[in-house]
Design a protein around this motif. Structure first.
Motif, PDB file in Angstrom:
ATOM      1  N   VAL A  95       0.847  -1.197   0.000  1.00  0.00           N
ATOM      2  CA  VAL A  95       0.000   0.000   0.000  1.00  0.00           C
ATOM      3  C   VAL A  95       0.883   1.247   0.000  1.00  0.00           C
ATOM      4  CG1 VAL A  95      -1.913  -1.139   1.174  1.00  0.00           C
ATOM      5  CG2 VAL A  95      -0.191   0.104   2.525  1.00  0.00           C
ATOM      6  N   ASP A  96       0.246   2.336  -0.308  1.00  0.00           N
ATOM      7  CA  ASP A  96       0.968   3.606  -0.380  1.00  0.00           C
ATOM      8  C   ASP A  96       1.335   4.071   1.022  1.00  0.00           C
ATOM      9  OD1 ASP A  96       1.677   6.383  -1.029  1.00  0.00           O
ATOM     10  OD2 ASP A  96       0.691   5.937  -2.935  1.00  0.00           O
ATOM     11  N   LYS A  97       2.512   4.655   1.166  1.00  0.00           N
ATOM     12  CA  LYS A  97       2.943   5.130   2.485  1.00  0.00           C
ATOM     13  C   LYS A  97       2.007   6.174   3.056  1.00  0.00           C
ATOM     14  CE  LYS A  97       6.296   8.477   0.515  1.00  0.00           C
ATOM     15  NZ  LYS A  97       6.085   8.243  -0.929  1.00  0.00           N
ATOM     16  N   ILE A  98       1.283   6.877   2.183  1.00  0.00           N
ATOM     17  CA  ILE A  98       0.374   7.918   2.684  1.00  0.00           C
ATOM     18  C   ILE A  98      -1.060   7.414   2.878  1.00  0.00           C
ATOM     19  CG2 ILE A  98       1.685   9.750   1.529  1.00  0.00           C
ATOM     20  CD1 ILE A  98      -1.020   9.950  -0.247  1.00  0.00           C
ATOM     21  N   LEU A  99      -1.318   6.149   2.595  1.00  0.00           N
ATOM     22  CA  LEU A  99      -2.705   5.666   2.722  1.00  0.00           C
ATOM     23  C   LEU A  99      -3.212   5.918   4.148  1.00  0.00           C
ATOM     24  CD1 LEU A  99      -5.014   4.105   1.240  1.00  0.00           C
ATOM     25  CD2 LEU A  99      -4.125   2.050   2.374  1.00  0.00           C
TER      26      LEU A  99
END
Lengths: 357, 357
Positions: A95-99
């Motif tokens: 997943v994206d680090k900013i999710l």
């Protein structure tokens, strides 16, 4: 339209077979379009041997794209159930680090993958190596920044405040073809130049002040970032001149060592050693540089903590500074591109001491 | 300085015994100070019968505060290990809905709590009920917005573009004492007013155009937000007048029913029924309103999907609109405060049809 080569470079670097990318900057990089989802979910699911799927709130629009499936949803749809139809539940999901937690926790509860890890490093690593299209846009963005610096220094005159100068910079960028700032401009007079985080305020310029501009614009999505330090009405004192020239030498000698395969920490060390040997090491209080592209600060830094090697296609800042409150705050920053055989400085505004009259 | 009453109201509403709050808006609400952490971690750990702990990168500063312990860390510290020293590992931890995956996943791997859930709803619910200090600031912010609207409409003249008008609004807000925008101003001429998401562009005003301003400023952190729709040089046609008056009536009758204990969906219905009965229901394409405070859009909306009851201290927008591309785009928006016995409209700029000459 999906940029397949970029996606394939991301997948080569990925540690998971499926990645869910949410960062609008990463999606601009992969799809060539900016989305402004605000608090709403946005995601591009990519993987080896599968068609990318863009999950997009119905409020937004994505063009017809034969290489991408678009799944639209509304504010009241069950997002997690929708994602679960497309993910492979037997494999890890990057997943994206900013999710945000409000999206991630339900995905974990519903077990839409066998495990969850940060997968966006693969995108960050791909973005750190600019392709030809990106390099051309970065050069143009820095060219506008060079042209703008000539006009910015003319805004400084008797009685003007930092804020009044800063407020005129956006129009100048736009008149030169940029779409906006890459970050809020720093305009700092006198002692304010010795605070690297200073924001423009009502300080009025006075004779003998340093006048520092740390400014950048955005051209077709790509950022520029340059700093120059001028003097107002009066040349530098001998100690100011010494500081200025140390910073200049740190900038130019660090740039001169650039080519593929150099540890980034060594580049930082080169500049830091020059300033330290000059006696001002403790006043150079930040890393030497940061990577840049679709964002002003991207993954990758030029610092003592980063042993990674430079690679052709990297674009980063070189921005040594000395912040000596009573004497002078000074920073000289360029963007540089690592080429196959060496480097190219993207900024052409001179480094010479310059007095604004 | 910690605002204890606000924190206690949050804890009363919390479902977990320990909450980790990361949203800078929530921290401004609780500590009275803005932090701009960017990509860096920021967190306030609160709980029943424990001293709040603020985890703050050493790049930032928080005042001496006897009610809060501050733990500073650097970019190279092990954040998760640091948090683990302060959380109760045997109890659930409520995390902020915006906490990024790169911070949350390591906390889960290191088991710094027995389970993880979204805990920030408690803050959102507390923020939805403004205290006296907040109400005073919200009133002042909307008063400035009323004054600004008088000046904004004077910017519209022969040959001017939306962007040229929008570019002058920030200076006007500042001259009236605001610190900036609460959101990027919407200035829309003619057919553009029929797109509720339109951003100012190079469209030139022409006789007979609708001129829509959806604008707001920030005063000591608190937001205003108001929309008015004017006509340029020429009064409305009879159908335009019908549309305008329907929107006006939807606004005023929805406002008139406000008092504590009214289901928010009923308020939306009131306005929507008026517009639907007038024959334009399908052109009112968004919810009637949103809550507002430290953020322009806060938790809570005035929509068909929200059965919650209004409470004294709520401040939200009432903003019906009709977007009929060939005829007229029109929206009339005020902020309203729910009082003990009824309501108070925070905007005083009139709703009458007005022609800009």
């Amino acid at each position: 339209m999906l940029k397949k080569e970029r996606m394939n470079r991301v997948l080569e670097k990925a540690e998971q077979d499926q990645l869910l990318i949410s960062d609008p900057c990463a999606l601009f990089y992969l799809l060539g379009k900016w989305f402004y989802p605000g608090e709403r979910f946005l995601g591009l699911l990519i993987g080896k041997d599968r068609k990318p799927v863009l999950f997009l709130n119905a409020l937004f629009h994505y063009e017809e794209d034969p290489d991408t499936e678009t799944v639209t949803f509304s504010d009241t749809d069950d997002l997690t159930a929708m994602l679960a139809e497309y993910t492979d539940h037997s494999k890890p999901l990057g997943v994206d680090k900013i999710l945000p937690a409000r999206f991630l926790l339900p995905m974990m509860e519903q077990k839409i993958a066998s495990s969850f890890a940060i997968g966006s490093l693969a995108v960050d690593l791909a973005r750190a190596i600019k392709d030809e299209e990106e390099i051309a846009l970065m050069k143009k963005s820095s060219k506008i920044n060079d042209q703008a610096m000539v006009l910015f220094k003319r805004l400084v005159h008797e009685g003007v405040t930092e804020r009044e100068v800063a407020d005129q910079t956006l129009d100048i960028y736009r008149s030169l073809g940029a779409e906006g700032f890459s970050f809020e401009p720093i305009v700092a007079f006198g002692a304010n130049a010795a605070d690297p985080h200073h924001m423009p305020d009502d300080t009025v310029v006075k004779e003998g002040d340093a006048v520092l501009f740390d400014v950048g614009c955005r051209y077709r999505g790509y950022c520029s970032d340059m700093t120059r330090t001028f003097f107002y009405k009066k040349g530098p004192s001998s100690e100011q001149e010494k500081i200025y020239n140390l910073v200049r030498r740190a900038n130019e000698e660090a740039e001169a060592m650039l080519k593929p395969g150099v540890p980034l920490c060594d580049v930082d060390k080169k500049a830091r050693d020059i300033i330290t040997e000059g006696g001002y090491g403790e006043y150079f209080t930040h890393r030497l540089g940061h990577f840049i592209g679709v964002e002003d600060h991207e993954y990758g830094d030029v610092s003592a903590a980063n042993p990674r090697l430079t690679e052709a296609g990297n674009i980063h800042s070189i921005e040594p500074g000395i912040y000596f409150p009573e004497i002078l705050g000074c920073r000289i920053e360029d963007l540089v591109l690592i080429t196959e055989n060496g480097y190219e400085v993207l900024n052409h505004y001179p480094h010479d001491i310059e007095i604004i009259d």
